[in-house]
Design a protein around this motif. Structure first.
Motif, PDB file in Angstrom:
ATOM      1  N   ARG A 159      79.014  24.570 -30.466  1.00 50.02           N
ATOM      2  CA  ARG A 159      78.703  26.041 -30.495  1.00 50.02           C
ATOM      3  C   ARG A 159      78.483  26.697 -31.708  1.00 50.02           C
ATOM      4  N   SER A 160      79.173  26.436 -32.603  1.00 49.90           N
ATOM      5  CA  SER A 160      78.916  26.799 -33.986  1.00 49.90           C
ATOM      6  C   SER A 160      77.656  26.384 -34.438  1.00 49.90           C
ATOM      7  N   LEU A 161      77.139  25.005 -34.261  1.00 51.39           N
ATOM      8  CA  LEU A 161      75.785  24.797 -34.684  1.00 51.39           C
ATOM      9  C   LEU A 161      74.787  25.377 -33.890  1.00 51.39           C
ATOM     10  N   HIS A 162      74.852  25.502 -32.558  1.00 54.79           N
ATOM     11  CA  HIS A 162      73.838  26.210 -31.661  1.00 54.79           C
ATOM     12  C   HIS A 162      73.508  27.392 -32.460  1.00 54.79           C
ATOM     13  N   ALA A 163      74.756  28.013 -32.655  1.00 55.63           N
ATOM     14  CA  ALA A 163      74.684  29.530 -33.026  1.00 55.63           C
ATOM     15  C   ALA A 163      74.014  29.473 -34.616  1.00 55.63           C
ATOM     16  N   VAL A 164      74.006  28.550 -35.242  1.00 52.93           N
ATOM     17  CA  VAL A 164      73.482  28.357 -36.704  1.00 52.93           C
ATOM     18  C   VAL A 164      71.978  27.911 -36.571  1.00 52.93           C
ATOM     19  N   ALA A 165      71.857  27.238 -35.213  1.00 51.04           N
ATOM     20  CA  ALA A 165      70.357  26.818 -35.014  1.00 51.04           C
ATOM     21  C   ALA A 165      69.341  28.050 -34.750  1.00 51.04           C
ATOM     22  N   GLU A 166      70.038  28.962 -33.910  1.00 48.95           N
ATOM     23  CA  GLU A 166      69.287  30.180 -33.327  1.00 48.95           C
ATOM     24  C   GLU A 166      69.192  31.142 -34.443  1.00 48.95           C
TER      25      GLU A 166
END
Length: 205
Positions: free
Chosen positions: A11-18
Motif C-alpha cells: 500500500r505504501s509503495l503504491h502511494a509512493v508510485a502515484e
C-alpha cells in the motif's frame, strides 16, 4: 512473509508510485508510465526511483518514512497524483504514514523483476513492460489481451500474475472474474511466468 507486513508495504509503495513518481513525471513529461528497476521501480522519463526502502532522486536518497508530504519535501518534489486521467487511486489517506518493511520491499521488488523478465521472454526482447500507477501492476498488451504481474490488491492480497482478455473467455484456464491468475508462489522464476502467459495466449485463442 507476514501478509499484514506485505500488504502495508505494498500500500505504501503504491502511494509512493502515484504521488512521488507518476504524478511529478506526468506534470513535467506528460506520461504516467513507470518501469521495474533494481530494488523497486522508477520513472521512465525522469531521475526518481524507489530502491528498497529509499526514494532516490539522482544521487539523493530519502528514507520512505513519515508522510508522503514529508518525503516529498525532503526529496525536493511536488507530491500529487496525476490529475484527471483515471478514477482508481491508491488506497491512501492524507497524512497517513508510510510503512515500508525492508524484507517486504525486497519481495515485491523481486516479483516485479521476475515479472519484467517473464514478460520480455513472452512478448519479445523489444517489449517495454509498464508499471501503471493506478493499479500498481506491471503489464503488456498483446492482441487485446493484458498480461501482467501484480504485487497484490484488495481482491487478492498476495502477489500474482494474470491474463486479462478484453473479451472474457470460458474454459478451465480461466479462474478469475477478469480472466486468469496464478500466485507468485506457483511461478518461481521468469521462465515459469513466461510459461503461464504462453498458456494464457493459447487459451485465449
Amino acid at each position: 512473509m507476514d501478509e499484514n507486513v506485505l500488504v502495508a508495504t505494498r500500500r505504501s509503495l503504491h502511494a509512493v508510485a502515484e504521488h512521488l513518481l507518476a504524478g511529478p513525471q506526468y506534470r513535467e513529461r506528460g506520461t504516467i508510465r513507470l518501469r521495474a528497476s533494481p530494488g523497486g521501480l522508477a520513472q521512465v522519463q525522469g531521475p526518481v526511483r524507489v530502491d528498497g526502502t529509499d526514494l532516490v532522486v539522482g544521487e539523493h536518497r530519502v528514507p520512505l518514512a513519515g508522510t508522503i508530504a514529508e518525503v516529498a519535501a525532503a526529496a525536493g518534489l511536488a507530491a500529487g497524483v496525476p490529475e484527471g486521467l483515471y478514477g482508481d487511486h491508491a488506497d491512501w489517506a492524507d497524512g497517513e504514514e508510510l510503512t515500508v518493511d525492508p524484507g517486504a520491499a525486497g519481495v515485491l521488488a523481486d516479483w516485479f523483476d521476475r515479472g519484467d523478465a517473464g514478460l520480455r521472454a513472452f512478448a519479445g526482447a523489444s517489449t517495454e513492460p509498464v508499471i501503471w500507477p493506478e493499479h500498481f501492476d506491471l503489464a503488456v498488451t498483446v492482441d487485446e489481451v493484458n498480461y501482467g504481474v501484480s504485487p497484490g490488491d484488495t481482491g487478492h492480497q498476495e502477489p500474482y500474475a494474470y491474463v486479462g482478455p478484453w473479451t472474457l473467455r470460458e474454459g478451465p484456464f480461466w479462474n478469475a472474474a477478469f480472466g486468469a491468475l496464478r500466485g507468485a508462489a506457483e511461478l518461481p522464476d521468469a521462465a515459469a511466468v513466461a510459461a503461464f502467459f504462453t498458456a494464457g495466449r493459447a487459451a485465449a485463442g
